[in-house]
Each structure stands twice: as C-alpha cells, then as structure tokens.
Design a protein around this motif. Structure first.
Motif, short mmCIF file in Angstrom:
data_model
loop_
_atom_site.label_atom_id
_atom_site.label_comp_id
_atom_site.label_asym_id
_atom_site.label_seq_id
_atom_site.Cartn_x
_atom_site.Cartn_y
_atom_site.Cartn_z
N ALA A 88 0.74 -1.49 -0.15
CA ALA A 88 0.30 -0.09 -0.57
C ALA A 88 1.07 1.06 0.27
CB ALA A 88 -1.00 -0.19 0.94
N THR A 89 1.92 1.57 0.50
CA THR A 89 2.62 2.51 0.80
C THR A 89 3.63 2.86 -0.57
OG1 THR A 89 3.45 1.96 2.96
CG2 THR A 89 5.06 3.16 2.18
N GLY A 90 3.98 1.31 -1.06
CA GLY A 90 4.51 1.99 -1.94
C GLY A 90 3.52 2.39 -3.21
N THR A 91 1.85 1.63 -3.46
CA THR A 91 1.44 1.87 -4.67
C THR A 91 1.04 3.04 -4.46
OG1 THR A 91 0.47 -0.15 -4.32
CG2 THR A 91 -1.27 1.80 -5.33
N GLN A 92 1.09 3.98 -3.00
CA GLN A 92 0.82 5.60 -2.58
C GLN A 92 1.80 6.24 -3.04
OE1 GLN A 92 0.41 6.72 1.02
NE2 GLN A 92 0.03 9.11 0.69
N VAL A 93 2.85 5.82 -3.09
CA VAL A 93 4.34 6.65 -3.89
C VAL A 93 4.58 6.66 -5.09
CG1 VAL A 93 6.92 6.49 -3.87
CG2 VAL A 93 5.55 6.03 -1.50
N VAL A 94 4.32 5.37 -5.85
CA VAL A 94 3.98 5.71 -7.22
C VAL A 94 2.57 6.35 -7.83
CG1 VAL A 94 3.65 3.82 -9.10
CG2 VAL A 94 5.25 3.49 -7.41
N LEU A 95 1.45 6.11 -7.23
CA LEU A 95 1.11 7.05 -7.89
C LEU A 95 0.75 8.25 -7.33
CD1 LEU A 95 -2.68 4.85 -6.31
CD2 LEU A 95 -1.69 5.20 -9.43
N GLU A 96 1.45 9.16 -5.82
CA GLU A 96 2.15 10.25 -6.07
C GLU A 96 2.81 10.83 -6.58
OE1 GLU A 96 3.16 10.38 -2.15
OE2 GLU A 96 0.50 11.26 -1.64
N LYS A 97 3.97 9.95 -7.02
CA LYS A 97 4.65 10.08 -8.65
C LYS A 97 4.34 10.37 -9.89
CE LYS A 97 8.78 10.27 -6.36
NZ LYS A 97 9.88 11.74 -6.05
#
Length: 182
Positions: A88-97
C-alpha cells in the motif's frame, strides 16, 4: 603483540568463528525480505516440531498440533499484513509520483500537511517521519486531521452553490444565501 598486522590477524582468527557461528544468522535475518521468510519458516517449523515435542512430552499430539497451527497462522498472518502495508505504501508513492508527472511537476515530492502545533523542519524526508509517540497522540492527530478535512469539505460544498449563484445572478432568497455562507 607487536605490529598492527599481527593484532588484526589475531582478532580475525578469534572473532571470525564466533561471528560465523552466532551472529551471521541474526545479521542475515535482519534484512527485511529475508526476515519475512524467516518468520514464516519459523511458523512452518512450529507446525511440524511442536506436535512432535508435545507427543514426546506426554503422548498427546492434539495439543501440539493446536500450538503449532496457532504459531503458523499467527506468523503467516502478521507477515501478510506487513506485506500488505508495504504494498500500500509503495503504491501510494508510485501514484503520487505519477500524479506529479501528469501535473507537470516531475520532481515534486509530496509534503504532508501538519497541524500548527507540531514543529517540523523545512525539509521533510518522509511522509512517515513524524509518527505519534503513543496512542493518545495518534488519536489526537487523527481527530485534528479529520476535523480539518471535514471543514475543508464543508467549505467546498458551500462554495460551489455560492459561485453558481454569483455567476447566474438569479434571484435567491437572502435567508438561503446567509445560510449557505455559514
């Protein structure tokens, strides 16, 4: 001892066997992906070894199976939750980027909003750098964030009809306008 070479070789001869025998497993199991495998492996070992141990102890295998199953389920569930949190954290970072790239901000690093009570440095390295110290602080921070976001949503909900009214110039009762302004 005379000389640095002799001292270093003596230390190496003394410490290397101890490091290999006692510390290397702890060091390797401290690496995050390997630690997860070690924890699940420990649960699998308990699933097999606890029934055997219980059978040797008092001849009852059912209690050992129960303990082993509990240990296996607990370790596997914990590792799955940790994996889910990391995903979830990794997905959030990717989506924010991706959002930053699509909005034209290639090097945009999202900086979290903080309440005015919390003093932070100019540069925030991580969204998770300012964690609450205990449950009470966490609940207070959550309440503060929730109330701030609810107020923001309420203002947005009220602003849209006001903008429509101002653009259209239709005759709306003054009591409705004053109600929407609150």
């Amino acid at each position: 001892m005379t000389g640095w070479d002799r001292l270093s070789s003596s230390l190496q001869d003394t410490w290397t066997p101890d490091v290999k025998a006692n510390q290397i497993a702890d060091i390797v199991s401290g690496v995050s992906p390997i630690r997860s495998l070690v924890n699940v492996g420990s649960g699998v070992a308990d699933l097999i070894l606890l029934p055997i141990e219980q059978y040797r102890k008092d001849g009852r295998i059912s209690r050992g199976v129960q303990k082993g199953t509990n240990s296996f389920v607990k370790s596997t569930a914990m590792e799955m939750m940790k994996l889910g949190a990391r995903l979830a954290t990794g997905t959030q970072v990717v989506l924010e980027k991706a959002e930053g790239v699509l909005a034209g901000r290639v090097d945009a690093v999202p900086i979290p909003e903080h309440s005015s009570e919390v003093e932070i440095d100019e540069e925030v390295l991580s969204r998770y750098a300012n964690q609450p110290g205990n449950t009470r602080e966490g609940i207070q921070a959550g309440y503060s964030s929730l109330s701030r976001n609810i107020n923001s949503a309420a203002q947005t909900i009220l602003a849209v009809p006001m903008e429509v009214y101002e653009r259209s110039g239709d005759d709306v009762s003054p009591s409705l306008v004053s109600c929407m302004a609150r």
